[in-house]
Design a protein around this motif. Sequence first.
Motif, short mmCIF file in Angstrom:
data_model
loop_
_atom_site.label_atom_id
_atom_site.label_comp_id
_atom_site.label_asym_id
_atom_site.label_seq_id
_atom_site.Cartn_x
_atom_site.Cartn_y
_atom_site.Cartn_z
N GLU A 22 6.00 37.35 -24.34
CA GLU A 22 6.08 35.67 -24.53
C GLU A 22 5.49 35.92 -25.60
O GLU A 22 5.16 34.95 -25.90
CB GLU A 22 4.95 35.24 -23.69
CG GLU A 22 6.50 35.96 -22.15
CD GLU A 22 5.80 34.78 -20.95
OE1 GLU A 22 5.32 33.41 -21.02
OE2 GLU A 22 6.10 35.01 -19.80
N GLY A 23 5.15 36.60 -26.90
CA GLY A 23 4.42 36.17 -27.38
C GLY A 23 2.82 36.20 -27.54
O GLY A 23 2.02 36.53 -26.99
N PHE A 24 2.11 35.70 -28.63
CA PHE A 24 0.12 35.59 -28.74
C PHE A 24 -0.03 33.92 -28.63
O PHE A 24 1.73 33.12 -29.41
CB PHE A 24 0.51 35.93 -30.24
CG PHE A 24 1.24 36.91 -31.08
CD1 PHE A 24 1.10 38.42 -30.08
CD2 PHE A 24 2.10 36.94 -32.31
CE1 PHE A 24 2.14 39.26 -30.21
CE2 PHE A 24 2.82 38.25 -31.66
CZ PHE A 24 3.13 39.17 -31.48
N LYS A 25 -1.32 34.23 -28.87
CA LYS A 25 -2.04 32.75 -28.23
C LYS A 25 -2.77 32.68 -29.37
O LYS A 25 -3.72 33.37 -28.57
CB LYS A 25 -1.96 31.89 -27.42
CG LYS A 25 -2.78 30.96 -27.20
CD LYS A 25 -3.31 30.43 -25.69
CE LYS A 25 -3.94 29.35 -25.54
NZ LYS A 25 -3.96 28.85 -23.91
N THR A 26 -3.02 31.83 -29.91
CA THR A 26 -4.97 32.36 -30.81
C THR A 26 -5.54 31.35 -30.07
O THR A 26 -5.03 29.93 -29.82
CB THR A 26 -4.45 31.09 -32.77
OG1 THR A 26 -3.51 32.06 -33.03
CG2 THR A 26 -5.69 30.82 -32.75
N ILE A 27 -6.81 30.90 -29.33
CA ILE A 27 -7.75 30.54 -28.93
C ILE A 27 -8.65 30.02 -29.62
O ILE A 27 -9.47 29.99 -28.40
CB ILE A 27 -7.93 31.25 -27.34
CG1 ILE A 27 -8.52 32.69 -27.21
CG2 ILE A 27 -6.77 31.54 -26.79
CD1 ILE A 27 -8.80 33.12 -25.94
N GLY A 28 -9.00 30.38 -30.20
CA GLY A 28 -10.70 30.26 -31.34
C GLY A 28 -10.97 31.18 -31.80
O GLY A 28 -10.73 32.03 -31.07
N ASP A 29 -11.94 31.26 -31.89
CA ASP A 29 -13.63 32.53 -32.39
C ASP A 29 -14.48 32.87 -31.06
O ASP A 29 -15.07 31.55 -30.62
CB ASP A 29 -14.42 31.49 -33.20
CG ASP A 29 -15.03 32.74 -33.67
OD1 ASP A 29 -15.27 34.03 -33.51
OD2 ASP A 29 -15.96 32.54 -34.35
N ILE A 30 -13.81 33.62 -30.63
CA ILE A 30 -14.61 34.02 -29.02
C ILE A 30 -15.90 34.51 -29.15
O ILE A 30 -17.25 34.56 -28.39
CB ILE A 30 -13.24 34.94 -28.33
CG1 ILE A 30 -12.59 33.72 -28.33
CG2 ILE A 30 -14.51 35.47 -26.97
CD1 ILE A 30 -12.42 33.26 -27.28
N ASN A 31 -15.78 35.77 -30.21
CA ASN A 31 -17.62 36.52 -30.14
C ASN A 31 -18.07 36.36 -31.50
O ASN A 31 -19.20 36.90 -32.11
CB ASN A 31 -16.44 37.76 -30.34
CG ASN A 31 -15.84 37.44 -31.89
OD1 ASN A 31 -15.55 37.15 -32.29
ND2 ASN A 31 -15.85 39.38 -31.49
#
Length: 221
Positions: free
Chosen positions: A81-90
């Motif tokens: 289903e593709g990708f999702k960018t979720i912001g800076d996690i680390n």
Amino acid sequence: MTILFSCKEPKVDNKQSQPTTIVQKVNKDSLLKKLNENINFYGDSLFANKSFLIKELVYSYQADTCGIIAYEDTTLKEGFEGFKTIGDINGDKIPDTIFVMPPFNYCDDGDSYYFFDPALPRLYTDSYCCHPDNLFPIGDIDEDGITEICIFYSSCVSRFKSLIAFSLKNNTWTQIGRCTFDVDFMKPDKENRVRKTGKGKFEMLEIVDRKENKEWKQFSF
């Protein structure tokens, strides 16, 4: 060849979607060859020449004692289903991206959420109804520089799902909170059902009856 077929489900899953496994007599070398073909297909066809990344991620969790599950290319393509960018996690100032992959061994009984950054461990689930949009960040609740995450979790059956919150501890995503999500009440959006109340403290909104009674369940860690 051992092949695991999976079904692509909508983001709100109301029916069982556990894959069917067809087992035939094959040797380990044949399965390993097919697994490498799966990795190359993922990397070349779906990830724009990132086979090295997929190989690193898959083999990081591929125990020798768990056997190998291989797939037809069409199954992998239909389920992706593709990708999702979720912001800076680390906290490295680089936005993080997630995607979902099925299990490649028999010790895993469900999909996993993977990060493009291999420094972040996968989030394994025991569900075959995982979608990139089901995972979202909820802020750095314990203020340690690592953003906590939450998933909309579906067992693939019934209207009752869950929201499950996780914090990264000792390189493992550890559950820190959970509440029921009744799909009869889709509003407010899942991202608005988790809120920080203090350092290491947060609330999750639960709505589970037709009178729309709302309860903010409190958690700390």
